[in-house]
Structure formats: structure tokens, C-alpha cells
Design an enzyme around this catalytic site. Structure first.
Site, mmCIF file in Angstrom:
data_model
loop_
_atom_site.group_PDB
_atom_site.id
_atom_site.type_symbol
_atom_site.label_atom_id
_atom_site.label_comp_id
_atom_site.label_asym_id
_atom_site.label_seq_id
_atom_site.Cartn_x
_atom_site.Cartn_y
_atom_site.Cartn_z
ATOM 1 N N SER A 164 0.866 -1.200 0.000
ATOM 2 C CA SER A 164 0.000 0.000 0.000
ATOM 3 C C SER A 164 0.887 1.230 0.000
ATOM 4 O O SER A 164 2.053 1.168 0.425
ATOM 5 C CB SER A 164 -0.861 0.001 1.275
ATOM 6 O OG SER A 164 -1.458 1.273 1.483
ATOM 7 N N TYR B 74 -1.845 -1.150 10.502
ATOM 8 C CA TYR B 74 -1.927 -1.271 9.040
ATOM 9 C C TYR B 74 -0.640 -0.787 8.393
ATOM 10 O O TYR B 74 -0.068 -1.453 7.523
ATOM 11 C CB TYR B 74 -3.128 -0.461 8.528
ATOM 12 C CG TYR B 74 -3.442 -0.669 7.064
ATOM 13 C CD1 TYR B 74 -4.315 -1.678 6.646
ATOM 14 C CD2 TYR B 74 -2.875 0.139 6.079
ATOM 15 C CE1 TYR B 74 -4.601 -1.868 5.293
ATOM 16 C CE2 TYR B 74 -3.155 -0.040 4.742
ATOM 17 C CZ TYR B 74 -4.023 -1.043 4.353
ATOM 18 O OH TYR B 74 -4.300 -1.235 3.005
HETATM 19 N N1 LIG Z 1 -8.867 -0.277 -1.346
HETATM 20 C C1 LIG Z 1 -7.822 0.457 -1.021
HETATM 21 O O1 LIG Z 1 -7.907 1.702 -0.928
HETATM 22 C C2 LIG Z 1 -6.477 -0.195 -0.798
HETATM 23 C C3 LIG Z 1 -5.324 0.610 -0.822
HETATM 24 C C4 LIG Z 1 -4.081 0.021 -0.621
HETATM 25 C C5 LIG Z 1 -3.985 -1.336 -0.388
HETATM 26 N N2 LIG Z 1 -5.117 -2.092 -0.352
HETATM 27 C C6 LIG Z 1 -4.967 -3.514 -0.077
HETATM 28 O O2 LIG Z 1 -5.601 -4.250 -1.088
HETATM 29 C C7 LIG Z 1 -5.958 -5.534 -0.590
HETATM 30 C C8 LIG Z 1 -7.386 -5.856 -0.990
HETATM 31 O O3 LIG Z 1 -8.233 -4.911 -0.401
HETATM 32 P P1 LIG Z 1 -9.589 -4.403 -1.069
HETATM 33 O O4 LIG Z 1 -9.541 -2.929 -1.064
HETATM 34 O O5 LIG Z 1 -9.863 -5.135 -2.323
HETATM 35 O O6 LIG Z 1 -10.602 -4.813 0.103
HETATM 36 P P2 LIG Z 1 -11.916 -5.749 0.132
HETATM 37 O O7 LIG Z 1 -12.425 -5.634 1.515
HETATM 38 O O8 LIG Z 1 -12.806 -5.414 -1.008
HETATM 39 O O9 LIG Z 1 -11.323 -7.216 -0.134
HETATM 40 C C9 LIG Z 1 -10.558 -7.890 0.820
HETATM 41 C C10 LIG Z 1 -10.898 -9.370 0.733
HETATM 42 O O10 LIG Z 1 -10.016 -10.053 1.644
HETATM 43 C C11 LIG Z 1 -10.792 -11.051 2.294
HETATM 44 N N3 LIG Z 1 -10.147 -11.426 3.555
HETATM 45 C C12 LIG Z 1 -10.085 -10.704 4.705
HETATM 46 N N4 LIG Z 1 -9.463 -11.399 5.663
HETATM 47 C C13 LIG Z 1 -9.116 -12.589 5.117
HETATM 48 C C14 LIG Z 1 -8.444 -13.734 5.592
HETATM 49 N N5 LIG Z 1 -8.031 -13.802 6.873
HETATM 50 N N6 LIG Z 1 -8.230 -14.766 4.753
HETATM 51 C C15 LIG Z 1 -8.676 -14.723 3.483
HETATM 52 N N7 LIG Z 1 -9.331 -13.665 2.964
HETATM 53 C C16 LIG Z 1 -9.543 -12.605 3.777
HETATM 54 C C17 LIG Z 1 -12.156 -10.413 2.502
HETATM 55 O O11 LIG Z 1 -13.164 -11.365 2.775
HETATM 56 C C18 LIG Z 1 -12.328 -9.682 1.169
HETATM 57 O O12 LIG Z 1 -12.965 -10.505 0.226
HETATM 58 C C19 LIG Z 1 -5.703 -5.479 0.920
HETATM 59 O O13 LIG Z 1 -4.475 -6.104 1.223
HETATM 60 C C20 LIG Z 1 -5.629 -3.987 1.197
HETATM 61 O O14 LIG Z 1 -4.855 -3.682 2.344
HETATM 62 C C21 LIG Z 1 -6.348 -1.554 -0.552
#
Ligand SMILES: NC(=O)c1ccc[n+]([C@@H]2O[C@H](COP(=O)([O-])OP(=O)(O)OC[C@H]3O[C@@H](n4cnc5c(N)ncnc54)[C@H](O)[C@@H]3O)[C@@H](O)[C@H]2O)c1
Length: 246
Positions: free
Chosen positions: A138, A151
Site C-alpha cells: 500500500s 496497518y
Molecule cells: N482499497 C484500497 O484503498 C487499498 C489501498 C491500498 C492497499 N489495499 C490492499 O488491497 C488488498 C485488498 O483490499 P480491497 O480494497 O480489495 O478490500 P476488500 O475488503 O474489497 O477485499 C478484501 C478481501 O479479503 C478477504 N479477507 C479478509 N481477511 C481474510 C483472511 N483472513 N483470509 C482470506 N481472505 C480474507 C475479505 O473477505 C475480502 O474478500 C488489501 O491487502 C488492502 O490492504 C487496498
């Protein structure tokens, strides 16, 4: 095509960036396993996609046994040429109020989970001397932000474990990289109010949030042989967020 006929695991594949990556892999002719703890969403996605090149497997990245079982099942289903190590949760807590359990939960999923999945991936990739792992970091692994102690620590850790894994495996035909998204329009941002979201848009040089598909295209590039000379790298996909102030 870049991923045609190959097999991939996407953790956190039932939603957001993971879901977009699943769709992109399938669109490019690959096979994919949606690995998640949200069985309902994962199974619904697999059904909607309507192809025998995808299936849902329930796996909590925190549980080493479930992770090992995931890889065994994925190996039988489509093989494991690449892994998007993406499952994660968001967490906003003033540091002074962050309890032991608040801290541990985020570290368990966002950092230790990434290690457990990468470890299982290496055990499957090393005998074949090939594979590609992309870890989801991130912008918050690169810059500070108030109220995200666990985080930010986890994402900083993901950046550096990526380098360690890459160095260990570079001569084994395995590449390990990370992506660092800016703020992306996914359910993880649901906890934020509109005013906060509008403020966040302004922090990106492009003046908007990212779309999950824009992260997925970078991930599939890194997973594919198009990135054959890239390992130990982080790709910022952040609409200019970390470029500085304009
Ligand atoms: N959306 C943003 O702004 C953003 C920015 C930077 C990084 N990220 C990173 O991107 C990645 C995906 O996030 P997203 O935004 O798509 O969120 P999201 O909530 O849409 O998707 C996350 C998914 O991870 C699954 N999950 C959570 N805990 C879990 C576990 N213990 N085992 C297996 N699956 C699990 C959830 O059920 C969900 O389907 C994450 O690592 C997040 O930190 C997101």
C-alpha cells in the site's frame, strides 16, 4: 496471451482488488482460484463468472493448515504458476487507543498471512523452479498516516519481506514483487464518510480514487512473463499520491 492456460491463486479474491484480478486473469485465458473467508461472496462470484476455469476455495490466510490445504487443492485444480497475496483488512484507530487485539488482528492478516501464503507458494514453486508472487502492499507502506499504526506497520513489512523473498528465490526461477495501491474504490473504504473520501481524492495527483481494475492490470503484468526481469520490486499504482504535492 500473457497468462493463457496458467493457474493462479488470488487470496481475498471474493471482493475489490482481488475480484478484479480474478476477472482479469480469466479474461486473459488463465485459470484462477478465488481464496477467501467470505464463502457466500466467493461462491457467488465463481457462479457468476460461469466458467470451469475458476473455483472458490475457502481459506483463512491466518491459518497455516488452511493455507497448505488451499495450495494442495489449487495444485490439483489448475496448478500454481502465480499467487496474488492480497487478502487484507483496513483499520483506523488512534495509536493510543489501539488495543492488543486490534493490533494483533491486523498484523495476523495483513503481514503474517502474507508470509504464510508466500511460504506455501515457495514450497510449491521451488520444486518446479518457476513461479511469480505478487504481494499487496500500500502507499501506507511508503508514507506515514495518522491512526493506522498496525496497518502501516504491516504494509511496511510487506514491502520488505518482498525483497527478502525475492533475493532468496531469484536464482530458483521465482519472482516476488509487490504492488502499492493508492486509495481504491472497494468495500474496504466503506468505513469512511463522504467528506473523508473527497479529501482523499484530492491527495491523489489525478484528483480521484483508483478503480480495482487499475490495480488488477498492474498485478497481472507482474504475475506474467512480461515482467520476467522484475523481482524484488514494488510498483506504486497510486495516481501520483506519493509523487509529492502539485
Ligand atoms: N482499497 C484500497 O484503498 C487499498 C489501498 C491500498 C492497499 N489495499 C490492499 O488491497 C488488498 C485488498 O483490499 P480491497 O480494497 O480489495 O478490500 P476488500 O475488503 O474489497 O477485499 C478484501 C478481501 O479479503 C478477504 N479477507 C479478509 N481477511 C481474510 C483472511 N483472513 N483470509 C482470506 N481472505 C480474507 C475479505 O473477505 C475480502 O474478500 C488489501 O491487502 C488492502 O490492504 C487496498
Amino acid at each position: 496471451m500473457r497468462v493463457d492456460g496458467k493457474g493462479f491463486i488470488v487470496t481475498g479474491g471474493a471482493s475489490g482488488i482481488g475480484e478484479a484480478t480474478i476477472r482479469r486473469i480469466l479474461a486473459e485465458g488463465g485459470n484462477a482460484v478465488i481464496a477467501d473467508i467470505n464463502k457466500e461472496a466467493g461462491e457467488a462470484l465463481a457462479e457468476e463468472l460461469g466458467t470451469d476455469r475458476v473455483r472458490y476455495l475457502n481459506a483463512d490466510v491466518v491459518d497455516s493448515h488452511e493455507v497448505e490445504a488451499l495450495f494442495e487443492a489449487a495444485e490439483r485444480f489448475c496448478g500454481v504458476d502465480g499467487v496474488f497475496n492480497n487478502a487484507g483488512i483496513g483499520a483506523i484507530t488512534p495509536s493510543a487507543e489501539c488495543s492488543d487485539s486490534d493490533w494483533q488482528k491486523v498484523i495476523d492478516i495483513n503481514l503474517t498471512g502474507v508470509f504464510k501464503v508466500a511460504r506455501a507458494a515457495l514450497r510449491h514453486m521451488q520444486p518446479r523452479q518457476q513461479g511469480s508472487i505478487v504481494n499487496c502492499a500500500s502507499i501506507l507502506g511508503h508514507i506515514g498516516q495518522s491512526q493506522t499504526p498496525a496497518y502501516s506497520a504491516a504494509k511496511g513489512g510487506v514491502l520488505n519481506i518482498t525483497r527478502t523473498l525475492a533475493l532468496e528465490t531469484a536464482r530458483q526461477g521465482i519472482r516476488v514483487n509487490s504492488v502499492s495501491p493508492g486509495y481504491v474504490n472497494t468495500p474496504i473504504l466503506e468505513a469512511l464518510d463522504q467528506e473523508t473520501l473527497d479529501g482523499l481524492k484530492e491527495l491523489h495527483a489525478v484528483g480521484r480514487l483508483g478503480q480495482p481494475e487499475e490495480i488488477a492490470s498492474a498485478v497481472v503484468f507482474l504475475l506474467s512473463d512480461d515482467a520476467s526481469f522484475i523481482t524484488g520490486a514494488d510498483l506504486l499504482v497510486d495516481g501520483g499520491f506519493t509523487a509529492g504535492k502539485s
